[in-house]
Scaffold this motif. Structure first.
Motif, PDB file in Angstrom:
ATOM      1  N   SER A  45       0.825  -1.210   0.000  1.00 34.55           N
ATOM      2  CA  SER A  45       0.000   0.000   0.000  1.00 34.55           C
ATOM      3  C   SER A  45       0.861   1.262   0.000  1.00 34.55           C
ATOM      4  N   LEU A  46       1.903   1.279   0.827  1.00 39.18           N
ATOM      5  CA  LEU A  46       2.805   2.423   0.890  1.00 39.18           C
ATOM      6  C   LEU A  46       3.613   2.553  -0.402  1.00 39.18           C
ATOM      7  N   PHE A  47       3.975   1.428  -0.975  1.00 40.35           N
ATOM      8  CA  PHE A  47       4.720   1.417  -2.237  1.00 40.35           C
ATOM      9  C   PHE A  47       3.864   2.030  -3.346  1.00 40.35           C
ATOM     10  N   ILE A  48       2.609   1.602  -3.455  1.00 39.73           N
ATOM     11  CA  ILE A  48       1.700   2.128  -4.482  1.00 39.73           C
ATOM     12  C   ILE A  48       1.430   3.610  -4.256  1.00 39.73           C
ATOM     13  N   GLU A  49       1.246   3.988  -2.997  1.00 40.49           N
ATOM     14  CA  GLU A  49       1.008   5.405  -2.680  1.00 40.49           C
ATOM     15  C   GLU A  49       2.149   6.274  -3.208  1.00 40.49           C
ATOM     16  N   ASN A  50       3.381   5.838  -2.966  1.00 43.61           N
ATOM     17  CA  ASN A  50       4.544   6.601  -3.430  1.00 43.61           C
ATOM     18  C   ASN A  50       4.693   6.539  -4.949  1.00 43.61           C
ATOM     19  N   LEU A  51       4.443   5.389  -5.506  1.00 44.85           N
ATOM     20  CA  LEU A  51       4.538   5.244  -6.959  1.00 44.85           C
ATOM     21  C   LEU A  51       3.572   6.197  -7.662  1.00 44.85           C
ATOM     22  N   CYS A  52       2.361   6.306  -7.125  1.00 45.43           N
ATOM     23  CA  CYS A  52       1.357   7.201  -7.709  1.00 45.43           C
ATOM     24  C   CYS A  52       1.759   8.665  -7.564  1.00 45.43           C
ATOM     25  N   SER A  53       2.476   8.985  -6.504  1.00 48.23           N
ATOM     26  CA  SER A  53       2.932  10.359  -6.294  1.00 48.23           C
ATOM     27  C   SER A  53       3.988  10.769  -7.318  1.00 48.23           C
TER      28      SER A  53
ATOM     29  N   LYS B  49      -7.207  -1.631  -8.988  1.00 48.08           N
ATOM     30  CA  LYS B  49      -7.690  -1.698  -7.603  1.00 48.08           C
ATOM     31  C   LYS B  49      -6.651  -1.130  -6.641  1.00 48.08           C
ATOM     32  N   LEU B  50      -5.378  -1.458  -6.846  1.00 51.16           N
ATOM     33  CA  LEU B  50      -4.309  -0.949  -5.981  1.00 51.16           C
ATOM     34  C   LEU B  50      -4.216   0.574  -6.067  1.00 51.16           C
ATOM     35  N   ILE B  51      -4.300   1.097  -7.272  1.00 55.34           N
ATOM     36  CA  ILE B  51      -4.206   2.552  -7.475  1.00 55.34           C
ATOM     37  C   ILE B  51      -5.388   3.254  -6.803  1.00 55.34           C
ATOM     38  N   LEU B  52      -6.581   2.755  -7.046  1.00 57.35           N
ATOM     39  CA  LEU B  52      -7.778   3.394  -6.498  1.00 57.35           C
ATOM     40  C   LEU B  52      -7.824   3.325  -4.975  1.00 57.35           C
ATOM     41  N   ARG B  53      -7.330   2.237  -4.434  1.00 54.18           N
ATOM     42  CA  ARG B  53      -7.373   2.067  -2.978  1.00 54.18           C
ATOM     43  C   ARG B  53      -6.293   2.857  -2.256  1.00 54.18           C
ATOM     44  N   HIS B  54      -5.112   2.996  -2.849  1.00 58.25           N
ATOM     45  CA  HIS B  54      -3.970   3.483  -2.088  1.00 58.25           C
ATOM     46  C   HIS B  54      -3.382   4.821  -2.527  1.00 58.25           C
ATOM     47  N   ALA B  55      -3.706   5.317  -3.704  1.00 62.70           N
ATOM     48  CA  ALA B  55      -3.156   6.607  -4.137  1.00 62.70           C
ATOM     49  C   ALA B  55      -3.734   7.738  -3.293  1.00 62.70           C
ATOM     50  N   LYS B  56      -2.907   8.722  -2.968  1.00 60.85           N
ATOM     51  CA  LYS B  56      -3.423   9.938  -2.351  1.00 60.85           C
ATOM     52  C   LYS B  56      -4.379  10.588  -3.346  1.00 60.85           C
TER      53      LYS B  56
ATOM     54  N   GLN C 278     -13.326   7.988 -16.927  1.00 59.84           N
ATOM     55  CA  GLN C 278     -14.300   7.372 -17.838  1.00 59.84           C
ATOM     56  C   GLN C 278     -14.470   5.886 -17.537  1.00 59.84           C
ATOM     57  N   LEU C 279     -13.381   5.242 -17.152  1.00 56.22           N
ATOM     58  CA  LEU C 279     -13.440   3.827 -16.792  1.00 56.22           C
ATOM     59  C   LEU C 279     -14.302   3.626 -15.548  1.00 56.22           C
ATOM     60  N   ILE C 280     -14.111   4.466 -14.547  1.00 55.43           N
ATOM     61  CA  ILE C 280     -14.903   4.373 -13.320  1.00 55.43           C
ATOM     62  C   ILE C 280     -16.381   4.589 -13.624  1.00 55.43           C
ATOM     63  N   GLU C 281     -16.678   5.538 -14.485  1.00 56.30           N
ATOM     64  CA  GLU C 281     -18.071   5.864 -14.805  1.00 56.30           C
ATOM     65  C   GLU C 281     -18.804   4.699 -15.454  1.00 56.30           C
ATOM     66  N   GLN C 282     -18.069   3.813 -16.084  1.00 54.93           N
ATOM     67  CA  GLN C 282     -18.671   2.642 -16.723  1.00 54.93           C
ATOM     68  C   GLN C 282     -18.624   1.400 -15.835  1.00 54.93           C
ATOM     69  N   LYS C 283     -18.032   1.546 -14.649  1.00 56.37           N
ATOM     70  CA  LYS C 283     -17.830   0.383 -13.771  1.00 56.37           C
ATOM     71  C   LYS C 283     -19.007   0.273 -12.806  1.00 56.37           C
ATOM     72  N   ALA C 284     -19.986  -0.540 -13.165  1.00 61.19           N
ATOM     73  CA  ALA C 284     -21.228  -0.648 -12.390  1.00 61.19           C
ATOM     74  C   ALA C 284     -20.992  -1.152 -10.970  1.00 61.19           C
ATOM     75  N   ASP C 285     -19.965  -1.969 -10.777  1.00 64.39           N
ATOM     76  CA  ASP C 285     -19.675  -2.533  -9.454  1.00 64.39           C
ATOM     77  C   ASP C 285     -18.544  -1.789  -8.760  1.00 64.39           C
ATOM     78  N   PHE C 286     -18.365  -0.527  -9.064  1.00 64.75           N
ATOM     79  CA  PHE C 286     -17.238   0.251  -8.536  1.00 64.75           C
ATOM     80  C   PHE C 286     -17.160   0.197  -7.016  1.00 64.75           C
ATOM     81  N   ALA C 287     -18.300   0.358  -6.349  1.00 69.15           N
ATOM     82  CA  ALA C 287     -18.301   0.373  -4.877  1.00 69.15           C
ATOM     83  C   ALA C 287     -17.799  -0.950  -4.303  1.00 69.15           C
ATOM     84  N   GLU C 288     -18.256  -2.046  -4.871  1.00 66.79           N
ATOM     85  CA  GLU C 288     -17.808  -3.369  -4.417  1.00 66.79           C
ATOM     86  C   GLU C 288     -16.330  -3.569  -4.751  1.00 66.79           C
ATOM     87  N   PHE C 289     -15.905  -3.046  -5.879  1.00 63.19           N
ATOM     88  CA  PHE C 289     -14.526  -3.174  -6.341  1.00 63.19           C
ATOM     89  C   PHE C 289     -13.564  -2.545  -5.331  1.00 63.19           C
ATOM     90  N   ILE C 290     -13.966  -1.424  -4.740  1.00 59.03           N
ATOM     91  CA  ILE C 290     -13.112  -0.734  -3.762  1.00 59.03           C
ATOM     92  C   ILE C 290     -13.332  -1.268  -2.358  1.00 59.03           C
TER      93      ILE C 290
END
Length: 376
Positions: free
Chosen positions: A110-118, A143-150, A165-177
């Motif tokens: 999680s910390l690795f992804i957070e920093n990578l996204c930064s 999933k890693l990016i959405l969960r852990h990025a600042k 745009q991808l999120i807007e088409q993702k009907a199960d977005f809430a469950e995905f996160i």
């Protein structure tokens, strides 16, 4: 001749002390600019780092899972961390291989992804467009990016990709996160407008958040979900008299929202429902009278809707009566004819002439005399 300052490291017999023999070999490889395996085992990492020149952290031969894992947790190593993550964002084959391996092998993901996204604003664009990852692996990274990025970094990633745009088409977005607070944070900050929504996989809290914040697009599929979950859905009415069905559903906020965005609603919802041809007259008149409704959409509506206007005096708006007559969508009464005629400065327009020449209209009108007082 000149003897390099590292020369003694190579000719001296090494005795374990502050670092292990294994660590020492890794250090020698760095000094020789030789890469070790990513999973090369290091033991006394803090002491080892103190012996490595900070500039070496800019180079690929420094990459080691244990080393990076340690750097992530040490504030005093911010310079080394910056160099490592700047390197990992260079989109090289080696950097991608290291990232993939770290995610699969280390604990501080999680910390690795957070920093990578930064450090890597182009992360999702690279993964989704340029990588050779399978769809399954792309989903894993998403999933890693959405969960852990600042959240500020997620905004930057979204600007550089089709993430929103991808999120807007993702009907199960809430469950995905699987974290409602995080889901709402992402929706709000990215200003997501869902085109699809799986109500069975979305909590009532999130659905209510989407509804109240107008975080939805205009299409029949998602409006039906919102009406069903927030108000009362009459599916038959929704499919045949859509405007009335939303008006009477109890979803007052939704109804006001579609009135404010009337053309988008008409084009993407109302006219998209092929069975939607029987609007309730009073609501039909209200709909046609919306001052923001374009002339193009008025014509499309009148052409589509089978409902006939019984009293043209109730119509508000310029040229609406012309369109109603043109498509013969008015009840043929002398009162309607005379009112239109008199409000057209006593001129017989092409629309009126066309209306009077239609067999069903003149047959109905012939059953009654023309009233002298403009009343039947």
């Amino acid at each position: 001749g000149y003897i390099n300052e590292d020369y003694l490291d190579y000719i001296s017999i090494f005795y374990e002390g502050s670092i292990s023999k294994h660590d020492h070999q890794f250090l020698l490889n760095i000094k020789a600019q030789l890469a070790s395996e990513f999973d090369y085992n290091l033991i006394k990492i803090d002491k080892l780092i103190s012996k490595i020149n900070s500039n070496d952290f800019k180079e690929s031969y420094i990459l080691n899972y244990k080393l990076v894992n340690h750097i992530l947790t040490q504030q005093k190593l911010s310079v080394q961390k910056a160099y490592v993550f700047e390197q990992l964002s260079n989109e090289s084959k080696k950097s991608i291989g290291f990232i993939d391996g770290f995610i699969n092998n280390e604990s501080n993901v999680s910390l690795f992804i957070e920093n990578l996204c930064s450090y890597w604003g182009n992360l999702w664009n690279f993964i989704s467009v340029f990588s050779n990852f399978t769809d399954e692996k792309k989903e894993k990274y998403l999933k890693l990016i959405l969960r852990h990025a600042k959240i500020q970094d997620l905004n930057n990633i979204a600007k550089n990709s089709e993430l929103k745009q991808l999120i807007e088409q993702k009907a199960d977005f809430a469950e995905f996160i699987s974290d409602d607070a995080r889901v709402k944070e992402i929706i709000e900050n990215l200003d997501v407008r869902f085109e699809k929504l799986n109500a069975s996989k979305t909590s009532a809290d999130v659905i209510n958040f989407i509804y109240k914040g107008h975080y939805y697009g205009f299409n029949a599929e998602i409006l039906k979900v919102l009406v069903d979950k927030i108000g009362e859905l009459n599916e038959s009415l929704f499919n045949t008299s859509n405007y009335n069905s939303i008006k009477t559903s109890g979803c007052d906020d939704l109804f006001e929202h579609i009135k404010f965005h009337i053309n988008e609603y008409i084009e993407n919802v109302y006219l998209a429902i092929t069975t939607n041809i029987s609007e309730i007259e009073v609501d039909y008149i209200e709909l046609l009278g919306n001052k923001e409704l374009s002339a193009k959409n008025i014509e499309k509506l009148v052409n589509r809707i089978e409902t006939k206007i019984s009293d043209v005096t109730l119509l508000e708006g310029e040229n609406i009566a012309d369109v109603i007559l043109k498509y013969s969508k008015v009840v043929p009464t002398w009162a309607n004819v005379m009112y239109y005629y008199e409000n057209n400065e006593g001129q017989i327009s092409n629309e009126l002439l066309q209306f009077l020449n239609q067999e069903s209209n003149y047959n109905e009108l012939s059953k009654n005399k023309i009233p002298t007082d403009n009343k039947e």
